[in-house]
Design an enzyme around this catalytic site. Structure first.
Site, short mmCIF file in Angstrom:
data_model
loop_
_atom_site.label_atom_id
_atom_site.label_comp_id
_atom_site.label_asym_id
_atom_site.label_seq_id
_atom_site.Cartn_x
_atom_site.Cartn_y
_atom_site.Cartn_z
N ASP A 67 0.93 -1.22 -0.13
CA ASP A 67 -0.10 0.03 -0.03
C ASP A 67 1.01 1.31 -0.15
O ASP A 67 0.74 1.88 0.87
CB ASP A 67 -0.88 -0.13 1.10
N PHE A 68 1.93 1.36 -1.09
CA PHE A 68 2.58 2.57 -1.10
C PHE A 68 1.93 3.81 -1.80
O PHE A 68 1.30 3.67 -2.78
CB PHE A 68 3.79 2.03 -2.06
N GLU A 69 1.95 4.81 -0.93
CA GLU A 69 0.94 5.91 -1.23
C GLU A 69 2.10 7.15 -1.52
O GLU A 69 3.34 6.85 -1.11
CB GLU A 69 -0.07 6.03 -0.23
N GLY A 70 1.47 8.42 -1.72
CA GLY A 70 2.43 9.82 -1.55
C GLY A 70 3.46 9.57 -2.76
O GLY A 70 3.25 9.49 -3.72
N SER A 124 6.28 7.62 -2.37
CA SER A 124 7.07 6.18 -2.45
C SER A 124 7.39 5.77 -3.88
O SER A 124 8.61 5.33 -3.99
CB SER A 124 6.00 5.24 -1.58
#
Length: 587
Positions: free
Chosen positions: A372-375, A377
């Protein structure tokens, strides 16, 4: 100089005298002659001996294997050896007719010898020896590769055409074949619809990776040192439709996925693992987070009593996980989240990620991993424009760690991803900073990861929430708030789409059993909540092609895996509305 062989005392002097090195050009003094390499060259430095050595550089979806097939004698012992340097370097042999072997080193800053032994089978006259690195780990080197044992024989005429080709077990995705042995043949090649798809030393093979409800034509040829025979008579087989909805990693035909706030509390309150209802098939523990953005060192800290007064003990938590698994549920560690940005920009971060995530999985006995890599990442470096061959370190290293973890834990390891629409469907219009620069480099940045892992990916559940307007395949913008948005976004995953509008660079569709739709559980959970009636419309349209509204879908997918939501906690807070909607639809 004699090569010592483990157990050589058991060999007679005559047998030892007959031993020879079956490997050809094992020192790479003649370039890559006799070797077949996916990504390799010869260099003059560093070398172990002589003037040349192999240098091969793995990429995000290629382990840079170099191999050659050599003649051997049946029922004979061989020792495979070679000198290597680099990280994650492998040396092995396949097609032995007994147990295929390999050996490897995690790190060899200087030349290190690898060696292994095997005994050939009763009918084995060919084996393939190989060396390779690991996905995205940088260049490795190999030199002085040898295969010592009794020399193999040679022939002067290709074998005759195989006869007796017939089909065996036929499944939705595979066809078993068998044929009559050919005198003088050392191997066989299998053709599907005119294209070579497999090689074997035996008289049977199973062709996998097929599509359900599809007709295929098969032929086989026989091979030896002198060449390949003509193709056999054709047999046909038609694969049946799936009856299990896909069966990925032992999931039910339709699955409900939810995130469980395991390391924090918020307005929804803490929910104990044992209190999660049986309707939830995949439970993602939120979240494992890095010690710093670039460290790759992931930690999972359970919610403290001061924040979660009703939190269970570690022992009870682990016992509840085991109880869920005994009931057929999957429990995963989810990495990242809104506050847990992860940038695997270095090999040190890559290796730390594998080590630390493995510890979490082992400590709690988990079934797999959710990304769940967000922003910030994931983003693409300028010039990285081909999603099939990424070059950006944070992308290449993420692909590498996921392949490493999948290989470590095996076929039942559950791998899921929860990207935002900006990183996936937005790639239809924009990819990275673009060919001329100026775009947000995060556009479509998940696409190379999804594509490289598509054969290992259990579920992709894009977050159809907290999203801006996204262009669908109808070239119209679609916004959150109704079934139309979910239909358009999911149709893109199941149909495929040209990346950045390039018709020559198409992101292929995922299987429907790999796709779940991500939605907020309630109005409190995130922007983009839709009422149960809109959830039902979405499922009707995608699985039955009814109740579709204005968006023209490109197919019907009754095997669509199901729904994902943020979160179990918020659904409990809202009286389990999302769970009830799923249960009432799929029963």
């Amino acid at each position: 100089m004699a090569l010592a062989v483990p157990g050589s005392a058991a060999l007679s002097s005559a047998a030892r005298a007959a031993d020879a090195d079956a490997a050809v050009n094992g020192g790479f003094e003649s370039g890559l002659s006799s070797w077949t390499c996916t990504a390799g060259t010869t260099v003059t430095s560093p070398v172990h001996s002589g003037a040349s050595a192999l240098q091969a550089t793995p990429q995000g979806s290629d382990n840079a294997q170099c191999s050659q097939t050599v003649s051997v004698r049946p029922n004979s012992q061989y020792t495979l050896a070679g000198w290597v340097r680099g990280s994650y370097v492998y040396l092995g042999a396949s097609g032995t007719g007994t147990t295929d072997v390999s050996t490897w080193t995690q790190s060899a800053p200087d030349w290190q010898k690898l060696a292994t032994t095997f005994t050939t089978g009763a009918n084995t006259t060919k084996v393939t020896i190989y060396t390779h690195g690991w996905y995205g780990t940088g260049a490795y080197y190999a030199d002085d590769v040898s295969l010592v044992g009794p020399g193999g024989g040679t022939t002067t005429q290709p074998p005759t055409v195989p006869t007796g080709l017939k089909t065996g077990t036929v499944t939705a995705t595979s066809v078993a074949l068998s044929w009559t042995p050919v005198t003088g043949a050392t191997g066989y090649a299998v053709y599907r619809d005119g294209v070579k798809v497999a090689s074997t030393t035996g008289t049977s093979a199973t062709v996998s990776g097929l599509n359900p409800s599809t007709a295929y034509a098969f032929q086989v040829t026989a091979t030896n040192d002198a060449g390949e025979s003509a193709r056999s008579a054709t047999v046909t087989a038609t694969t049946p439709a799936r009856s299990d909805g896909g069966g990925s990693s032992q999931l039910p035909a339709h699955a409900l996925v939810g995130y469980l706030h395991a390391s924090f509390a918020n307005g929804s309150g803490y929910t104990r693992m044992a209190d999660v209802p049986d309707s939830w098939d995949v439970i993602d523990l939120a979240f494992g987070e890095p010690t710093s953005v670039t460290s790759g060192d992931i930690r999972f800290n359970r919610c403290p009593v001061s924040e979660c007064p009703n939190v269970e003990s570690d022992a009870d938590f682990k016992a509840a996980i085991k109880a869920k698994q005994a009931a057929g549920k999957k429990v995963l560690i989810s990495i990242g989240g809104q506050n847990g940005q992860v940038q695997l920009s270095t090999t040190a971060a890559r290796d730390a990620f594998v080590s630390s995530v493995s510890k979490i999985i082992d400590q709690y006995g988990l079934d797999g991993l959710d990304i769940d890599f967000e922003g910030h990442s994931l983003s693409l470096n300028t010039g990285d424009t081909d999603f099939k061959n990424p070059t950006t370190p944070v992308i290449v290293n993420l692909i590498s760690v996921l392949k490493t973890l999948k290989a470590k834990y095996g076929t039942q390891f559950v791998l899921t991803m929860a990207p935002e629409t900006f990183f996936v469907q937005n790639g239809y219009q924009f990819y990275g900073s673009g060919k001329w620069g100026g775009q947000d480099p995060r556009c479509g940045a998940y696409l190379p990861v999804i594509h490289a892992l598509r054969d290992d990916l259990t579920l992709l559940h894009v977050q159809d929430y907290n999203s801006g307007p996204i262009m669908g395949l109808d070239n119209q913008y679609h916004s959150m708030g109704g079934a139309d948005f979910h239909i358009a976004m999911t149709d893109m995953l199941l149909t495929g789409f040209p990346v950045a509008g390039d018709a020559n660079n198409v992101f292929p569709p995922l299987r429907p059993d790999q796709v779940a739709i991500g939605m907020p559980a309630s109005v409190n959970a995130g922007n983009g909540y839709v009422a149960p009636a809109e959830v039902t419309k979405t499922l009707d349209c995608l699985t039955k092609k009814t109740n579709c509204g204005s968006y023209p879908t490109h197919g019907t997918w009754p095997a669509l895996r199901g729904l994902m939501t943020w979160s179990v906690n918020w659904d409990r807070f809202a009286g389990w509305e999302f769970q009830r909607t799923f249960d009432s639809y799929f029963g």
